[in-house]
Design a protein around this motif. Structure first.
Motif, PDB file in Angstrom:
ATOM      1  N   GLN A   1      31.257  31.227  44.013  1.00  0.00           N
ATOM      2  CA  GLN A   1      30.326  30.122  43.814  1.00  0.00           C
ATOM      3  C   GLN A   1      29.450  30.347  42.592  1.00  0.00           C
ATOM      4  OE1 GLN A   1      28.328  29.973  47.554  1.00  0.00           O
ATOM      5  NE2 GLN A   1      30.079  29.147  48.649  1.00  0.00           N
ATOM      6  N   GLN A   2      29.074  31.630  42.367  1.00  0.00           N
ATOM      7  CA  GLN A   2      28.198  31.906  41.233  1.00  0.00           C
ATOM      8  C   GLN A   2      28.975  32.004  39.929  1.00  0.00           C
ATOM      9  OE1 GLN A   2      25.839  35.402  41.657  1.00  0.00           O
ATOM     10  NE2 GLN A   2      24.564  34.967  39.878  1.00  0.00           N
ATOM     11  N   TYR A   3      30.151  32.625  39.977  1.00  0.00           N
ATOM     12  CA  TYR A   3      30.995  32.783  38.801  1.00  0.00           C
ATOM     13  C   TYR A   3      32.411  32.345  39.139  1.00  0.00           C
ATOM     14  CZ  TYR A   3      27.075  35.607  37.335  1.00  0.00           C
ATOM     15  OH  TYR A   3      25.819  36.026  37.024  1.00  0.00           O
ATOM     16  N   PRO A   4      32.629  31.045  39.260  1.00  0.00           N
ATOM     17  CA  PRO A   4      33.919  30.527  39.736  1.00  0.00           C
ATOM     18  C   PRO A   4      35.070  31.020  38.882  1.00  0.00           C
ATOM     19  CG  PRO A   4      32.617  28.802  38.713  1.00  0.00           C
ATOM     20  CD  PRO A   4      31.713  29.976  38.863  1.00  0.00           C
ATOM     21  N   TRP A   5      36.142  31.490  39.556  1.00  0.00           N
ATOM     22  CA  TRP A   5      37.246  32.094  38.808  1.00  0.00           C
ATOM     23  C   TRP A   5      38.178  31.118  38.161  1.00  0.00           C
ATOM     24  CZ3 TRP A   5      42.208  31.114  40.343  1.00  0.00           C
ATOM     25  CH2 TRP A   5      42.364  30.630  41.626  1.00  0.00           C
ATOM     26  N   PRO A   6      38.442  29.910  38.722  1.00  0.00           N
ATOM     27  CA  PRO A   6      39.389  29.059  38.024  1.00  0.00           C
ATOM     28  C   PRO A   6      38.776  28.551  36.723  1.00  0.00           C
ATOM     29  CG  PRO A   6      39.056  28.327  40.297  1.00  0.00           C
ATOM     30  CD  PRO A   6      37.975  29.290  39.958  1.00  0.00           C
ATOM     31  N   THR A   7      39.526  28.569  35.646  1.00  0.00           N
ATOM     32  CA  THR A   7      38.998  28.135  34.362  1.00  0.00           C
ATOM     33  C   THR A   7      38.570  26.687  34.379  1.00  0.00           C
ATOM     34  OG1 THR A   7      39.424  28.115  31.991  1.00  0.00           O
ATOM     35  CG2 THR A   7      41.207  27.424  33.404  1.00  0.00           C
ATOM     36  N   TYR A   8      39.006  25.924  35.389  1.00  0.00           N
ATOM     37  CA  TYR A   8      38.640  24.517  35.462  1.00  0.00           C
ATOM     38  C   TYR A   8      37.287  24.317  36.131  1.00  0.00           C
ATOM     39  CZ  TYR A   8      43.609  25.328  35.969  1.00  0.00           C
ATOM     40  OH  TYR A   8      44.857  25.845  35.856  1.00  0.00           O
ATOM     41  N   CYS A   9      36.679  25.361  36.630  1.00  0.00           N
ATOM     42  CA  CYS A   9      35.532  25.171  37.513  1.00  0.00           C
ATOM     43  C   CYS A   9      34.311  25.943  37.044  1.00  0.00           C
ATOM     44  CB  CYS A   9      35.895  25.591  38.932  1.00  0.00           C
ATOM     45  SG  CYS A   9      37.207  24.604  39.638  1.00  0.00           S
ATOM     46  N   ASP A  10      33.899  25.787  35.793  1.00  0.00           N
ATOM     47  CA  ASP A  10      32.717  26.490  35.324  1.00  0.00           C
ATOM     48  C   ASP A  10      31.529  25.560  35.220  1.00  0.00           C
ATOM     49  OD1 ASP A  10      33.319  24.993  33.173  1.00  0.00           O
ATOM     50  OD2 ASP A  10      33.228  26.621  31.710  1.00  0.00           O
TER      51      ASP A  10
ATOM     52  N   HIS B   1      35.892  40.384  32.375  1.00  0.00           N
ATOM     53  CA  HIS B   1      35.927  41.695  33.011  1.00  0.00           C
ATOM     54  C   HIS B   1      36.323  42.728  31.972  1.00  0.00           C
ATOM     55  CE1 HIS B   1      37.179  44.877  35.806  1.00  0.00           C
ATOM     56  NE2 HIS B   1      36.591  44.199  36.782  1.00  0.00           N
ATOM     57  N   SER B   2      35.827  43.944  32.126  1.00  0.00           N
ATOM     58  CA  SER B   2      36.133  44.992  31.150  1.00  0.00           C
ATOM     59  C   SER B   2      37.627  45.296  31.075  1.00  0.00           C
ATOM     60  CB  SER B   2      35.361  46.269  31.499  1.00  0.00           C
ATOM     61  OG  SER B   2      35.694  46.721  32.810  1.00  0.00           O
ATOM     62  N   ALA B   3      38.373  44.950  32.133  1.00  0.00           N
ATOM     63  CA  ALA B   3      39.813  45.240  32.147  1.00  0.00           C
ATOM     64  C   ALA B   3      40.667  44.077  31.686  1.00  0.00           C
ATOM     65  CB  ALA B   3      40.238  45.641  33.562  1.00  0.00           C
ATOM     66  N   ILE B   4      40.056  42.938  31.349  1.00  0.00           N
ATOM     67  CA  ILE B   4      40.862  41.735  31.140  1.00  0.00           C
ATOM     68  C   ILE B   4      41.781  41.840  29.937  1.00  0.00           C
ATOM     69  CG2 ILE B   4      39.130  40.532  29.775  1.00  0.00           C
ATOM     70  CD1 ILE B   4      41.621  39.057  32.341  1.00  0.00           C
TER      71      ILE B   4
ATOM     72  N   LYS C   1      29.499  41.638  36.834  1.00  0.00           N
ATOM     73  CA  LYS C   1      28.683  40.533  36.353  1.00  0.00           C
ATOM     74  C   LYS C   1      28.892  40.382  34.851  1.00  0.00           C
ATOM     75  CE  LYS C   1      23.990  38.653  36.379  1.00  0.00           C
ATOM     76  NZ  LYS C   1      22.581  38.866  36.815  1.00  0.00           N
ATOM     77  N   PRO C   2      29.264  39.175  34.396  1.00  0.00           N
ATOM     78  CA  PRO C   2      29.509  38.998  32.962  1.00  0.00           C
ATOM     79  C   PRO C   2      28.265  39.305  32.138  1.00  0.00           C
ATOM     80  CG  PRO C   2      30.309  37.111  34.215  1.00  0.00           C
ATOM     81  CD  PRO C   2      29.495  37.951  35.155  1.00  0.00           C
ATOM     82  N   GLU C   3      28.475  39.958  31.005  1.00  0.00           N
ATOM     83  CA  GLU C   3      27.371  40.216  30.092  1.00  0.00           C
ATOM     84  C   GLU C   3      27.023  38.931  29.353  1.00  0.00           C
ATOM     85  OE1 GLU C   3      28.262  43.400  27.498  1.00  0.00           O
ATOM     86  OE2 GLU C   3      28.657  44.849  29.101  1.00  0.00           O
ATOM     87  N   ARG C   4      25.743  38.672  29.215  1.00  0.00           N
ATOM     88  CA  ARG C   4      25.309  37.425  28.596  1.00  0.00           C
ATOM     89  C   ARG C   4      24.299  37.690  27.487  1.00  0.00           C
ATOM     90  NH1 ARG C   4      24.708  33.448  33.908  1.00  0.00           N
ATOM     91  NH2 ARG C   4      26.884  33.604  34.564  1.00  0.00           N
ATOM     92  N   SER C   5      24.609  38.631  26.623  1.00  0.00           N
ATOM     93  CA  SER C   5      23.720  38.940  25.509  1.00  0.00           C
ATOM     94  C   SER C   5      23.703  37.782  24.518  1.00  0.00           C
ATOM     95  CB  SER C   5      24.197  40.208  24.794  1.00  0.00           C
ATOM     96  OG  SER C   5      23.465  40.414  23.608  1.00  0.00           O
TER      97      SER C   5
END
Length: 419
Positions: free
Chosen positions: A12-21, A399-402, A230-234
């Motif tokens: 809900q906070q960081y929706p994974w489908p690229t269509y749902c941001d 993600h750091s592994a993406i 948590k994605p970095e948002r600098s």
């Protein structure tokens, strides 16, 4: 391992489908910008089905804002009044088009026999081919939904994502929810990739190829125990040049809200100037997108020239190009999203540059696999690029592994042997 409830909260906070941001990313192509032409089919008996089919076709080919209810009525062969007996307006019709696709896909999932993965992949391929506009509608046009429709539809799509994730964990129980979520994203990306090019194969061959690509992506040897980050948002540093600041800020707004929804005033406000002052730096909003396109394609073509000159085999060149493109997409998320989604703004010259770039990949893949026809190579290249593009634009996948995951999954799709 993350609990189901915790996973839903993260989603809900960081929706994974690229269509749902939140604003619905809106892809215009797998770097081609092409939308598949309307398939030839018999007119359905049900008038509502006719209307949905015509609206889906027109929204995908022209874009939501360029289509009027009269255009849809003409395509169906009825008067506008007949259209309004089924739908109150274009907004309701767009919601119905998207919801119809979502309901159909969700109804398909419980019927899949996961013990027969090949048969399951073939059925998913059938769905994708029968709903070939789905990718472009989700990526580009769903953002046009009114807030309340967006909320309802997004909830259904998030639920679909969790269902697909659960199915992935059934066939790959060793994967954590985050790792399985990445494979669920991969499956959706492969399905949607065929919306954005016009490559054709005989139906049985296309079905078989798409099923093979799905299996290759889903069973890619990715890290098993990835945890949510948590994605970095600098915010980074602002450029000294006001023109460069306007360009960067405009791309961010276009990526988030869409070209048509962003005004000159919105762009000017990001650097503290009035909307009309934008014309001291750019002749129009469109020039901003064109400027970004020239830069992007220049960078990609320069790297292409270097790769070709420094490689001794097509497979070596393809691996280098993949590595560069993955990094480029991840570093320039807003730019890639705008170029892919605003295909109508780029015009024919911009799309020609993109098509030429894709053609080089297609040629290399075919050359690396003697006997592979150009259409098959194009479909595989489209799937690999869509995977990279979707990952770059999806908050959950920051993600750091993406990057390593993309190299592995896309490498399998492009038939590149593992290192």
């Amino acid at each position: 391992m993350m609990s189901s409830l915790a996973w839903q909260k993260v989603n809900q906070q960081y929706p994974w489908p690229t269509y749902c941001d939140g604003k619905m990313p809106h892809r215009g192509g797998t770097m081609t910008g092409a939308v598949h032409p309307a398939p030839s089919r018999r007119r359905p008996r049900d008038r509502r089905v006719q209307i949905l089919a015509a609206a889906s076709d027109l929204f995908a080919r022209r874009g939501y804002h360029a289509v009027g209810m009269s255009d849809i009525a003409e395509a169906v062969g009825v008067g506008a009044s007949a259209l309004y007996r089924h739908f109150a307006g274009k907004q309701e019709l767009l919601y119905a088009v998207l919801e119809d696709n979502l309901v159909t896909l969700r109804a398909t999932l419980p019927t899949l026999d996961l013990a027969d993965m090949d048969g399951t992949a073939l059925r998913i391929a059938d769905f994708a081919l029968d709903h070939r506009y789905l990718g472009v509608l989700l990526q580009r046009e769903a953002r046009q939904l009114a807030p309340e429709n967006m909320r309802v539809w997004r909830g259904g799509f998030d639920a679909l994502g969790l269902e697909i994730l659960g199915r992935i964990q059934q066939v790959r129980p060793e994967l954590s929810p985050v790792s399985a979520g990445m494979m669920a994203w991969a499956a959706l990306s492969v399905m949607g990739s065929i919306s954005f090019h016009d490559a054709e194969l005989p139906a049985p061959d296309y079905r078989r190829l798409l099923a093979d690509i799905l299996v290759e992506a889903i069973y890619a040897p990715v890290p098993r125990g990835l945890e949510w980050e948590k994605p970095e948002r600098s915010p980074g540093l602002a450029p000294l040049s006001r023109r460069e600041a306007l360009l960067a800020n405009a791309l961010r707004l276009f990526a988030r809200d869409g070209f048509t929804e962003v005004s000159n005033e919105d762009i000017g406000a990001t650097v503290g100037i009035a909307g009309p002052s934008l014309y001291h730096h750019f002749a129009s909003k469109r020039e901003i997108v064109l400027t970004a396109g020239v830069r992007a394609m220049g960078a990609l073509h320069l790297e292409l020239s270097f790769v070709l000159a420094s490689s001794s085999t097509p497979r070596e060149a393809l691996r280098k190009l993949l590595g560069h493109y993955v990094q480029y997409a991840l570093r320039h998320r807003d730019l890639v999203q705008v170029l892919l989604n605003e295909r109508l703004v780029l015009g024919d010259p911009g799309r020609a540059f993109i098509t030429g770039y894709i053609a080089e990949w297609t040629h290399l893949l075919a050359a690396a696999n003697p006997g592979m026809d150009d259409a098959t190579a194009r479909i595989r290249v489209g799937a690999a690029m869509t995977l990279a593009n979707d990952a770059a634009r999806t908050p959950f996948l920051r993600h750091s592994a993406i990057a390593d995951v993309l190299l592995t999954v896309c490498g399998r799709v492009l038939l590149l042997p593992g290192k």
